[in-house]
Design an enzyme around this catalytic site. Structure first.
Site, mmCIF file in Angstrom:
data_model
loop_
_atom_site.group_PDB
_atom_site.id
_atom_site.type_symbol
_atom_site.label_atom_id
_atom_site.label_comp_id
_atom_site.label_asym_id
_atom_site.label_seq_id
_atom_site.Cartn_x
_atom_site.Cartn_y
_atom_site.Cartn_z
ATOM 1 N N LYS A 199 -1.997 -1.321 -3.738
ATOM 2 C CA LYS A 199 -3.371 -0.764 -3.794
ATOM 3 C C LYS A 199 -2.635 1.347 -3.552
ATOM 4 C CE LYS A 199 -6.664 1.821 -0.602
ATOM 5 N NZ LYS A 199 -6.956 1.842 0.633
ATOM 6 N N TYR B 271 1.314 -0.934 -0.088
ATOM 7 C CA TYR B 271 -0.169 0.066 0.163
ATOM 8 C C TYR B 271 0.530 0.951 0.205
ATOM 9 C CZ TYR B 271 -4.008 2.892 2.098
ATOM 10 O OH TYR B 271 -4.786 3.738 1.835
#
Length: 297
Positions: A164, A135
């Site tokens: 992400k 992420y």
């Protein structure tokens, strides 16, 4: 490994009061999203107030969610922690409990350097066998991980399979998707760059607005996959005011929780220091939800 693609609402942790989690409401919310046809779910993320939960609460959230989902759709669990040792513990617990993947951000206070981020991700991923979605969110962690480090750790560690991407730079999502083809897939992490991310190669979206309009965000994604871009843009135009409110307000957790209440679902207060929406913010949210027909009368 489970296939991760499509729109995954990132769920709130509903509460009866500032201290007591509404576990029955948590189960009911999960059932609501499954009934709405979402591709998967994410829990214990920023929207779920993971930094405000105790270790025991985070562990229980995983156990409750795994049991409620019961293998019907993929479940991604946020396993972030400030130290590598703690992140390993959270990630191993999620895998052992039966979750399908981990969502892992770098340390969010230490502002680690690139080699420190690489070693953190590598150590956590190698402690488990299930997929890891790393992420990149500089607004939360204070560090914008370089494309080179993201690609390097994705190439070097077999079960780091997704990222992400929440830097807000569509060029970064493009570069990772194209240069990482075959070993690292991109999920959109910016509420106001969803279609743009899909067009440059993203295969999914961890979505806060999915709490509020799960069917609309799912339909939008499906239209893109079918090449029905006029229909996709029409839905996106409807969603964008809400997405921009979430991104710009600084109160996305409070917005998501209040939106659940307005839909007749479990929401509740946030843990302090987060305070409720102001009367003006609440009125704006109601207006946006009415425009999406996502509010209970």
């Amino acid at each position: 490994m489970v296939k991760l693609e499509g729109v995954f609402p990132v769920l709130i942790t509903p509460m009866l009061n500032e201290q007591e989690i509404d576990w029955d409401g948590f189960k009911n919310n999960i059932e609501h999203f499954i009934n709405e046809g979402v591709a998967g779910l994410a829990i214990n993320g920023s929207t779920g107030e993971f930094v405000s939960l105790t270790k025991e609460e985070r562990f229980k959230a995983v156990e409750v969610a795994v049991a409620q989902v019961n293998g019907r759709i993929p479940l991604v669990v946020g396993t972030a922690a400030e130290t590598t040792a703690d992140a390993i513990e959270y990630t191993q617990q999620a895998e052992k409990a039966g979750a399908d993947a981990s969502l892992l951000i770098n340390s969010y206070y230490a502002h680690p350097k690139e080699d420190e981020i690489y070693e953190h991700f590598k150590a956590v991923a190698e402690s488990v066998k299930f997929p890891i979605m790393i992420y990149n969110n500089p607004f939360t962690s204070g560090v914008d991980i370089s494309t080179e480090t993201i690609l390097r750790v994705g190439r070097d560690v077999e079960n780091i399979t997704h990222i992400k991407e929440s830097s807000g730079g569509i060029g970064k999502a493009r570069d990772i998707a194209r240069q990482g083809e075959g070993f690292l897939k991109v999920f959109c992490g910016s509420e106001d760059l969803a279609i743009e991310s899909f067009l440059v190669g993203a295969t999914g979206w961890i979505s806060v607005s999915g709490n509020i309009a799960p069917r609309l965000v799912t339909d939008m994604y499906n239209h893109v996959q079918k090449g029905e871009m006029d229909e996709a843009w029409a839905l996106y135009d409807r969603l964008l005011p809400l997405c921009e409110f979430l991104e710009g307000s600084g109160k996305y957790v409070q917005i998501a929780k209040r939106s659940m209440e307005l839909q007749g679902l479990a929401g509740g207060p946030c843990r302090r220091p987060r305070l409720p929406l102001s009367a003006e913010e609440d009125a704006k949210l109601k207006e946006l939800m009415h425009s999406l027909e996502a509010i209970k009368n």
